[in-house]
Design an enzyme around this catalytic site. Structure first.
Site, PDB file in Angstrom:
ATOM      1  N   ARG A 165       0.667  -1.031   0.075  1.00 32.32           N
ATOM      2  CA  ARG A 165      -0.077   0.046   0.013  1.00 32.32           C
ATOM      3  C   ARG A 165       0.794   1.243  -0.020  1.00 32.32           C
ATOM      4  NH1 ARG A 165      -3.336  -3.200  -0.932  1.00 32.32           N
ATOM      5  NH2 ARG A 165      -5.517  -3.442  -0.333  1.00 32.32           N
ATOM      6  N   SER A 237     -10.476   0.168   2.615  1.00 27.30           N
ATOM      7  CA  SER A 237      -9.727  -0.012   3.869  1.00 27.30           C
ATOM      8  C   SER A 237      -9.399   1.268   4.422  1.00 27.30           C
ATOM      9  CB  SER A 237      -8.572  -1.052   3.696  1.00 27.30           C
ATOM     10  OG  SER A 237      -8.951  -2.173   3.286  1.00 27.30           O
ATOM     11  N   GLU A 332      -4.856   4.100   6.332  1.00 29.68           N
ATOM     12  CA  GLU A 332      -4.623   4.068   4.845  1.00 29.68           C
ATOM     13  C   GLU A 332      -4.727   5.205   4.041  1.00 29.68           C
ATOM     14  OE1 GLU A 332      -5.256   2.428   1.039  1.00 29.68           O
ATOM     15  OE2 GLU A 332      -6.034   0.585   2.120  1.00 29.68           O
TER      16      GLU A 332
HETATM   17  N1  EPU Z   1     -11.218 -10.407   9.556  1.00 31.03           N
HETATM   18  C1  EPU Z   1     -11.937 -10.203  10.509  1.00 31.03           C
HETATM   19  N2  EPU Z   1     -12.799  -9.517  10.671  1.00 31.03           N
HETATM   20  C2  EPU Z   1     -13.154  -8.360   9.774  1.00 31.03           C
HETATM   21  C3  EPU Z   1     -12.424  -8.211   8.614  1.00 31.03           C
HETATM   22  C4  EPU Z   1     -11.372  -9.350   8.690  1.00 31.03           C
HETATM   23  O1  EPU Z   1     -11.442 -11.292  11.655  1.00 31.03           O
HETATM   24  O2  EPU Z   1     -13.876  -7.773  10.285  1.00 31.03           O
HETATM   25  C5  EPU Z   1     -10.108 -11.379   9.291  1.00 31.03           C
HETATM   26  C6  EPU Z   1     -10.595 -12.138   7.859  1.00 31.03           C
HETATM   27  O3  EPU Z   1     -11.523 -13.072   8.773  1.00 31.03           O
HETATM   28  C7  EPU Z   1      -9.428 -12.672   7.604  1.00 31.03           C
HETATM   29  C8  EPU Z   1      -8.296 -11.692   7.526  1.00 31.03           C
HETATM   30  O4  EPU Z   1      -9.140 -10.808   8.634  1.00 31.03           O
HETATM   31  O5  EPU Z   1      -8.862 -13.851   8.271  1.00 31.03           O
HETATM   32  C9  EPU Z   1      -8.177 -10.907   6.189  1.00 31.03           C
HETATM   33  O6  EPU Z   1      -9.317 -10.345   5.882  1.00 31.03           O
HETATM   34  P1  EPU Z   1      -9.728 -10.064   4.185  1.00 31.03           P
HETATM   35  O7  EPU Z   1      -9.141 -11.200   3.489  1.00 31.03           O
HETATM   36  O8  EPU Z   1     -11.224  -9.375   4.287  1.00 31.03           O
HETATM   37  O9  EPU Z   1      -8.585  -8.859   4.059  1.00 31.03           O
HETATM   38  P2  EPU Z   1      -8.156  -7.607   4.572  1.00 31.03           P
HETATM   39  O10 EPU Z   1      -6.781  -7.861   5.211  1.00 31.03           O
HETATM   40  O11 EPU Z   1      -9.222  -7.031   5.943  1.00 31.03           O
HETATM   41  C10 EPU Z   1      -6.954  -6.522   2.518  1.00 31.03           C
HETATM   42  C11 EPU Z   1      -7.142  -5.320   1.967  1.00 31.03           C
HETATM   43  C12 EPU Z   1      -8.372  -5.009   1.109  1.00 31.03           C
HETATM   44  C13 EPU Z   1      -8.581  -6.158  -0.170  1.00 31.03           C
HETATM   45  C14 EPU Z   1      -8.448  -7.517   0.874  1.00 31.03           C
HETATM   46  C15 EPU Z   1      -8.873  -8.943   0.056  1.00 31.03           C
HETATM   47  C16 EPU Z   1      -5.613  -3.756   3.057  1.00 31.03           C
HETATM   48  C17 EPU Z   1      -5.269  -2.497   3.944  1.00 31.03           C
HETATM   49  N3  EPU Z   1      -6.894  -4.298   2.784  1.00 31.03           N
HETATM   50  O12 EPU Z   1      -8.179  -6.394   3.408  1.00 31.03           O
HETATM   51  O13 EPU Z   1      -8.064  -3.914   0.200  1.00 31.03           O
HETATM   52  O14 EPU Z   1      -9.674  -6.006  -0.714  1.00 31.03           O
HETATM   53  O15 EPU Z   1      -7.111  -7.736   1.673  1.00 31.03           O
HETATM   54  O16 EPU Z   1      -7.435  -8.873  -0.658  1.00 31.03           O
HETATM   55  O17 EPU Z   1      -4.646  -4.372   2.900  1.00 31.03           O
HETATM   56  C18 EPU Z   1      -8.545  -1.464   0.179  1.00 31.03           C
HETATM   57  O18 EPU Z   1      -7.452  -1.355   0.316  1.00 31.03           O
HETATM   58  O19 EPU Z   1      -9.166  -0.411   0.327  1.00 31.03           O
HETATM   59  C19 EPU Z   1      -9.284  -2.832   0.341  1.00 31.03           C
HETATM   60  C20 EPU Z   1     -10.494  -3.155   0.457  1.00 31.03           C
END
Ligand code: EPU
Length: 336
Positions: A165, A237, A332
Site C-alpha cells: 500500500r 480499507s 490507509e
Molecule cells: N477479518 C476479521 N474481521 C473483519 C475483517 C477481517 O476477522 O471484520 C479477518 C478475516 O477473517 C481474515 C483476515 O482478517 O482472516 C483478512 O481479511 P480479508 O481477507 O477480508 O482482507 P483484509 O486484510 O481485511 C485486505 C485489503 C483489502 C482487500 C482484501 C482482499 C488492506 C488494508 N486491505 O483486507 O483492500 O480487498 O485484503 O485481498 O490491505 C482496500 O485497500 O481498500 C481494500 C479493500
C-alpha cells in the site's frame, strides 16, 4: 482545454460522500494542459491537491485551494508480442474499465483487481491490491509532471519503490507530481492467481479457469464483504494491516490462538479487521458514521456525517486496538 470551476461541490467526488467543496476545481484532459498550469500562479504557487476518483480521500473541511483532476482517457497498445501486451493508459481512465477491457481481450494480470474503485492514475500511488495481487505486478513505468519544474518525467517499476500500500508517490514525491500515464505489461498466456480463500473453488463452480470466471469470482467475493460506495459511503480499507515484530506476534498468538497472522519478511502481518472486531467495534455506530458490519476495516458514512466524525471514530479504534493488543494502526486513507 482545461475546465475551471469555483466553489465546486465534492460530494459525488469522494466515495465516502462528505458534503464539502473546493475553492477551485480544474479538469485537465491532456499532459500539455497540465504543463501550461506553470503559468497559473494560483495553481503553481498555492495550496493544491491532485485527485483521481476520490476513493481513498477523507476531507475534513472545505478545500481552500486548487484541486486538479487529470482526466486523460487513452488506452493505447504500445507494443504487442505473442506473449505480452504493453498498454499505455491515461491517468483518468476508471480503473475497473481498464480491468474489464483487459479481461474481455484475454490479457492476464489485472483480473484480481476487479471492481477496485478509483482511477488508473491513483493505482501506483498506493499500489492498490486485493486477493493476492498488487498493481505493481503489472506496472512497468509511471509518467508524471513534476510540479517543481513542470517537466514530464518517467519512473521505472523499480524506481517507484513499491511496497505494501505504498510507493515513492506516498513518500518523497507526495504532493509534488501529477501522474499522467501508467504503462502496464500484461500477459497473453494464461496465468491464474486464485489461491486466495475460496477463489479456486468458486472459479470451478462457475465452469472452470478463464478470465471472465476469475473476474466474476472476485466480484462476488468483494460484494459479499465490501460495501459498494454507490450504496453506502466508504473509502475502502481505512487502515493498513499492521506489521509487528515476530516476538510480539508470538506473544499475541499465545493469548489469542485464533488470531490470523502472515509471516512477511522479518515481521508478521496481522489483519487490522480482526483486531478491530476483537475490540467489539465491528458494526459500531457513532451518529452518522460507523464501522461496517461485515468488514471491520471499512468505516462508513450512513449519510450526513463529516470527515471529523470519522476521524474521531478512527481515533477511538486506534486507542482500543492499542490498549488491547499493543499494536498501532496506521491510516490507509489520505486525510485532507
Ligand atoms: N477479518 C476479521 N474481521 C473483519 C475483517 C477481517 O476477522 O471484520 C479477518 C478475516 O477473517 C481474515 C483476515 O482478517 O482472516 C483478512 O481479511 P480479508 O481477507 O477480508 O482482507 P483484509 O486484510 O481485511 C485486505 C485489503 C483489502 C482487500 C482484501 C482482499 C488492506 C488494508 N486491505 O483486507 O483492500 O480487498 O485484503 O485481498 O490491505 C482496500 O485497500 O481498500 C481494500 C479493500
Amino acid at each position: 482545454m482545461v475546465e475551471n470551476f469555483y466553489n465546486y461541490p465534492l460530494k459525488s467526488l469522494n466515495t465516502i460522500g462528505f458534503d464539502v467543496s473546493a475553492r477551485r476545481f480544474i479538469k485537465a484532459y491532456a499532459t500539455q494542459e497540465i504543463l501550461q498550469l506553470r503559468y497559473d500562479k494560483d495553481f503553481a504557487c498555492g495550496k493544491r491537491l491532485v485527485m483521481g476518483g476520490g476513493s481513498n480521500l477523507l476531507f475534513t473541511a472545505d478545500f481552500d485551494g486548487c484541486i486538479l483532476q487529470p482526466l486523460l482517457q487513452n488506452i493505447d497498445i504500445e507494443s504487442s508480442t505473442s506473449e505480452h501486451v504493453r498498454l499505455r493508459v491515461g491517468a483518468g481512465v476508471v480503473w475497473d474499465e481498464l480491468v474489464r477491457s483487459s479481461v474481455e481481450r484475454g490479457w492476464y494480470g489485472l483480473e484480481n483487481l476487479s471492481l477496485i474503485p478509483g482511477t488508473v492514475g491513483a493505482s501506483p500511488v498506493q499500489n492498490i491490491g486485493a486477493y493476492g495481487a498488487e498493481a505493481k505486478d503489472a506496472i512497468e513505468s509511471v509518467e508524471y509532471v513534476d510540479l517543481d519544474d513542470f517537466a514530464v518525467k518517467r519512473l521505472s517499476n523499480e524506481q517507484c519503490r513499491f511496497g505494501y500500500r505504498g510507493s515513492i508517490f506516498k513518500q518523497e514525491l507526495k504532493g509534488k507530481v501529477v501522474i499522467t500515464q501508467v504503462t502496464f505489461c500484461l500477459s497473453k498466456r494464461p496465468r491464474y492467481n486464485i489461491s486466495y480463500g475460496s477463489l479456486r473453488e468458486m472459479v470451478k463452480q462457475l465452469g472452470g479457469e478463464n478470465l471472465c470466471n476469475v473476474r466474476q469470482a472476485i466480484a462476488a467475493t468483494r460484494r459479499s464483504k465490501l460495501p459498494d460506495p454507490a450504496d453506502l459511503g466508504n473509502a475502502g480499507s481505512f487502515f493498513k494491516n499492521p506489521f509487528v515484530e515476530k516476538s510480539l506476534a508470538e506473544e499475541l498468538l499465545k493469548k489469542h490462538p485464533a488470531m490470523p497472522s502472515f509471516a512477511s519478511g522479518s515481521g508478521v502481518k496481522i489483519p487490522a479487521g480482526w483486531l478491530i472486531e476483537q475490540c467489539g467495534l465491528k458494526g459500531a455506530r457513532r451518529g452518522s458514521v460507523g464501522v461496517h458490519p461485515k468488514q471491520a476495516l471499512v468505516l462508513v458514512n450512513y449519510g450526513g456525517g463529516t470527515g471529523c466524525d470519522v476521524l474521531t471514530l478512527a481515533n477511538e479504534i486506534c486507542q482500543a486496538v492499542n490498549d488491547k493488543f499493543g499494536v498501532k494502526l496506521e491510516m490507509e486513507v489520505n486525510v485532507v
